[in-house]
Design an enzyme around this catalytic site. Structure first.
Site, mmCIF file in Angstrom:
data_model
loop_
_atom_site.group_PDB
_atom_site.id
_atom_site.type_symbol
_atom_site.label_atom_id
_atom_site.label_comp_id
_atom_site.label_asym_id
_atom_site.label_seq_id
_atom_site.Cartn_x
_atom_site.Cartn_y
_atom_site.Cartn_z
ATOM 1 N N ARG A 26 -3.744 5.450 20.740
ATOM 2 C CA ARG A 26 -3.936 4.010 20.454
ATOM 3 C C ARG A 26 -2.628 3.436 19.918
ATOM 4 N NH1 ARG A 26 -4.270 3.975 14.909
ATOM 5 N NH2 ARG A 26 -4.766 1.772 14.829
ATOM 6 N N ARG A 35 0.068 6.059 18.560
ATOM 7 C CA ARG A 35 -0.407 7.256 17.851
ATOM 8 C C ARG A 35 -1.217 8.134 18.796
ATOM 9 N NH1 ARG A 35 1.077 6.569 12.728
ATOM 10 N NH2 ARG A 35 0.866 4.479 11.831
ATOM 11 N N SER A 65 0.804 -1.224 0.000
ATOM 12 C CA SER A 65 0.000 0.000 0.000
ATOM 13 C C SER A 65 0.844 1.285 0.000
ATOM 14 C CB SER A 65 -0.938 -0.075 1.195
ATOM 15 O OG SER A 65 -1.822 0.982 1.223
ATOM 16 N N ASP A 67 -6.299 2.053 -3.109
ATOM 17 C CA ASP A 67 -7.531 1.824 -2.345
ATOM 18 C C ASP A 67 -7.863 3.000 -1.433
ATOM 19 O OD1 ASP A 67 -5.578 1.433 -0.450
ATOM 20 O OD2 ASP A 67 -6.353 -0.479 0.289
ATOM 21 N N ASN A 124 -8.497 9.059 6.489
ATOM 22 C CA ASN A 124 -7.355 8.943 5.580
ATOM 23 C C ASN A 124 -7.733 8.561 4.144
ATOM 24 O OD1 ASN A 124 -7.810 6.162 5.561
ATOM 25 N ND2 ASN A 124 -6.232 5.716 7.065
HETATM 26 C C1 16G Z 1 -4.114 -0.065 7.552
HETATM 27 C C2 16G Z 1 -5.596 -0.124 7.288
HETATM 28 C C3 16G Z 1 -6.221 1.241 7.368
HETATM 29 C C4 16G Z 1 -5.894 1.916 8.680
HETATM 30 C C5 16G Z 1 -4.410 1.888 8.936
HETATM 31 C C6 16G Z 1 -4.145 2.321 10.354
HETATM 32 C C7 16G Z 1 -6.786 -1.561 5.742
HETATM 33 C C8 16G Z 1 -6.943 -1.994 4.326
HETATM 34 N N1 16G Z 1 -5.851 -0.661 5.955
HETATM 35 O O1 16G Z 1 -3.451 0.630 6.544
HETATM 36 O O2 16G Z 1 -7.596 1.092 7.249
HETATM 37 O O3 16G Z 1 -6.340 3.233 8.687
HETATM 38 O O4 16G Z 1 -3.920 0.571 8.793
HETATM 39 O O5 16G Z 1 -2.795 2.206 10.637
HETATM 40 O O6 16G Z 1 -7.478 -2.008 6.625
HETATM 41 P P1 16G Z 1 -2.268 2.348 12.111
HETATM 42 O O7 16G Z 1 -2.884 1.241 12.924
HETATM 43 O O8 16G Z 1 -0.798 2.277 11.991
HETATM 44 O O9 16G Z 1 -2.734 3.687 12.599
HETATM 45 ZN ZN ZN Z 2 -3.681 1.183 0.228
#
Ligand code: 16G
Ligand code: ZN
Length: 542
Positions: free
Chosen positions: A496, A505, A64, A280, A372
């Site tokens: 979190r 974060r 991603s 995505d 996001n």
């Molecule tokens: C991943 C998730 C996204 C979320 C992000 C949070 C999918 C496809 N992607 O990229 O939705 O916003 O993680 O990241 O579920 P974090 O837990 O590091 O804040």
């Molecule tokens: Zn992505």
């Protein structure tokens, strides 16, 4: 299961001993060089999952928005959804089994999950444009073939395209044709039908600049361009011919730095958007006449789309319920606007597409977006049937509204957030409502906010509840946050553990940028002190 063959092939994709990875929010993700064994093993696991569900399973090789050197893999379940949680655990066990234990762990999974081994298996595979992706997807194929699974390798695809293929194949083509052409035709036809209903042509507005993060989105949008050329002209930037994937560009960069991507020529009041590395996610933005940058994030996208859908529902006079799903990151102004002005019920879930997706399934029409830019609209089967029936039965204006809803059903990728499909829905709504990007932006004003990261020894010491808005452990941290929040107006803050990085974060919003920054800093310090911060204490302005 021929475990000898498994063992033999696994040795060609040997696991570096001691390496531990977790199937996180969006699958496995780490440096590409550590992933060969994971890919092989996910090929094996996909075969088991396919046998168990008696359906086609998808595997996407991508990381991603992560840097080009990283890679990752995730499995796609039969209805184009994220892998079921119990199988995420199987995935983690299998990926972490030391070389000699792996065949036994594989067997354990097949017993635990009651997989009927005689069943045929079919796996479809897609990959992004990372230099490492081709070889890694070959390792996936090795895993699939050693368990005698059949497969189709789609090669280069966006993540949502792979989700679409899986869903099409498991619904006997009812959702669409499981080919790229099928995808382009389905979306472009719905887009052209929908925008045909616009009263004024608004030709001058029908061009859009797209930052493709130097990723797969560029290739696929280029393939699609001529299908939609009559309705929308897209100008691609960061198309991968020069720059590095996700480097100083893409949706994640734009959202987190709140500034334009490099490599894009922006003039004032021009509508621009950015995809992420696997297309995505999408965010919009523009520069005003004074050169100020305005970000239009997932919250405003949800607002635009849900208000449009609500108007159509009012028009057809059907009491289909609509709900909007957000996370704690949604700007407070967006939640207030949705609830108080638009009178749409809003729900909050944990971060991660699968949580929002799940909640959105509870409504006739569930609109979900993360701030996001990850998101889509889900229509329940009953709502879809009803709308299709009304589009035939109703008359005049009502019929037109029902037809437009029918077009949205075809245009929106209901399997997962899809930058291309979301972009086309947004463009169609702007055309139909005759809105400029500034007018869209002016629906409400975002509260100033700040996100920070804190390094701690073990981020799992932080546990949360209430959709991550309240801290449970360590003791005292939530009280500290409450006291800090009280010092500012229109303020809110939460912390979190990240699901994708080894950090905690912090999010804060308040009545001014200065206050949001100061609150975020104070909360970071509380995390540092109460949750085992490492290194230097957080400093204001960093
Ligand atoms: C991943 C998730 C996204 C979320 C992000 C949070 C999918 C496809 N992607 O990229 O939705 O916003 O993680 O990241 O579920 P974090 O837990 O590091 O804040
Ligand atoms: Zn992505």
């Amino acid at each position: 299961m021929d475990l000898d063959a498994v063992k033999e092939h696994s040795a060609l994709h040997a696991k570096p001993s001691g390496l531990v990875l977790q199937y996180g929010t969006a699958g496995f993700r780490t440096k590409a060089e550590h992933l060969d064994h994971v890919m092989f093993r996910m090929g094996l696991l996909a075969v088991l999952r396919s046998k168990q569900t008696k359906s086609t399973i998808g595997i996407m090789v991508t990381a991603s928005h992560n840097p080009e050197e990283d890679n990752g893999v995730k499995l796609v379940d039969p209805l184009g959804e994220m892998l079921a949680p119990s199988w995420e655990e199987h995935a983690t066990c299998l990926a972490n089994a030391e070389e000699q234990d792996m065949p036994r762990v594989l067997l354990d999974i097949s017993v635990k999950a009651a997989v009927s081994l005689q069943q045929d298996a079919f796996v479809v595979i897609g990959r992004d444009t990372r230099p490492s992706s081709e070889k890694l997807s070959q390792s996936v194929i090795d895993g699939v073939t050693v368990l005698k699974g059949q497969f189709h390798d789609y090669g280069l695809l966006t993540t949502p395209q792979l989700h679409y293929m899986v869903y099409c194949r498991n619904t006997g083509g009812q959702y669409g044709k499981a080919t790229l052409e099928g995808y382009y035709e389905k979306l472009s036809k719905a887009f052209m039908e929908l925008t045909k209903q616009a009263s004024c042509s608004g030709d001058e507005n029908r061009s859009l600049k797209v930052d493709c993060a130097n990723g797969i989105g560029a290739l696929k949008l280029r393939e699609m361009e001529h299908y939609i050329a009559q309705g929308l002209s897209v100008q691609l930037f960061n198309d991968g011919t020069k720059g590095k994937l996700n480097h100083l560009c893409g949706a994640d960069f734009v959202k987190s730095h709140q500034k334009p991507p490099h490599g894009m020529e922006m003039k004032s009041n021009e509508r621009c958007c950015s995809f992420d590395g696997d297309a995505d996610r999408i965010v919009y933005y523009y520069l005003d006449v004074d050169g100020h940058f305005h970000l239009i994030d997932g919250d405003k996208i949800a607002t635009l789309i849900s208000s449009f859908l609500k108007e159509l529902l009012l028009e057809i006079g059907e009491s289909l319920n609509i709900g909007v799903v957000q996370t704690a990151y949604a700007n407070g102004s967006s939640t207030r606007y949705l609830e108080e002005v638009m009178k749409v019920p809003v729900y909050c879930t944990k971060t991660g597409v699968k949580h929002l997706h799940h909640k959105a399934q509870e409504f006739d029409i569930g609109v979900y977006f993360e701030a996001n830019g990850h998101g889509t609209v889900l229509f329940s089967k009953a709502a879809e049937t009803k709308i299709k029936q009304l589009a035939r039965e109703l008359e005049d204006k009502k019929r037109k509204a029902a037809k437009m809803l029918e077009n949205v059903i075809d245009l929106i990728n209901q399997t997962a957030g899809d930058a291309v499909s979301d972009m086309l829905v947004i463009e169609a709504v702007l055309i139909l409502k005759g809105l400029t990007v500034q007018q869209w932006d002016a629906l409400y004003r975002d509260l100033p906010n700040r996100q920070l990261k804190v390094k701690v020894a073990d981020r799992q010491v932080i546990s949360t509840t209430d959709a991550e808005r309240q801290v449970v452990t360590p003791p005292g941290l939530q009280e500290a946050i409450n006291d800090l929040v009280k010092k500012y107006k229109l303020s809110r803050a939460f912390v979190r553990p990240s699901g994708t990085e080894d950090i905690v974060r912090v999010y804060a919003e308040a009545d001014s940028q200065e206050n949001a920054d100061s609150l975020a800093h104070a909360v970071s310090l509380a995390v540092f002190q109460l949750a085992g911060g490492v290194g230097e204490a957080p400093q204001l302005g960093l």
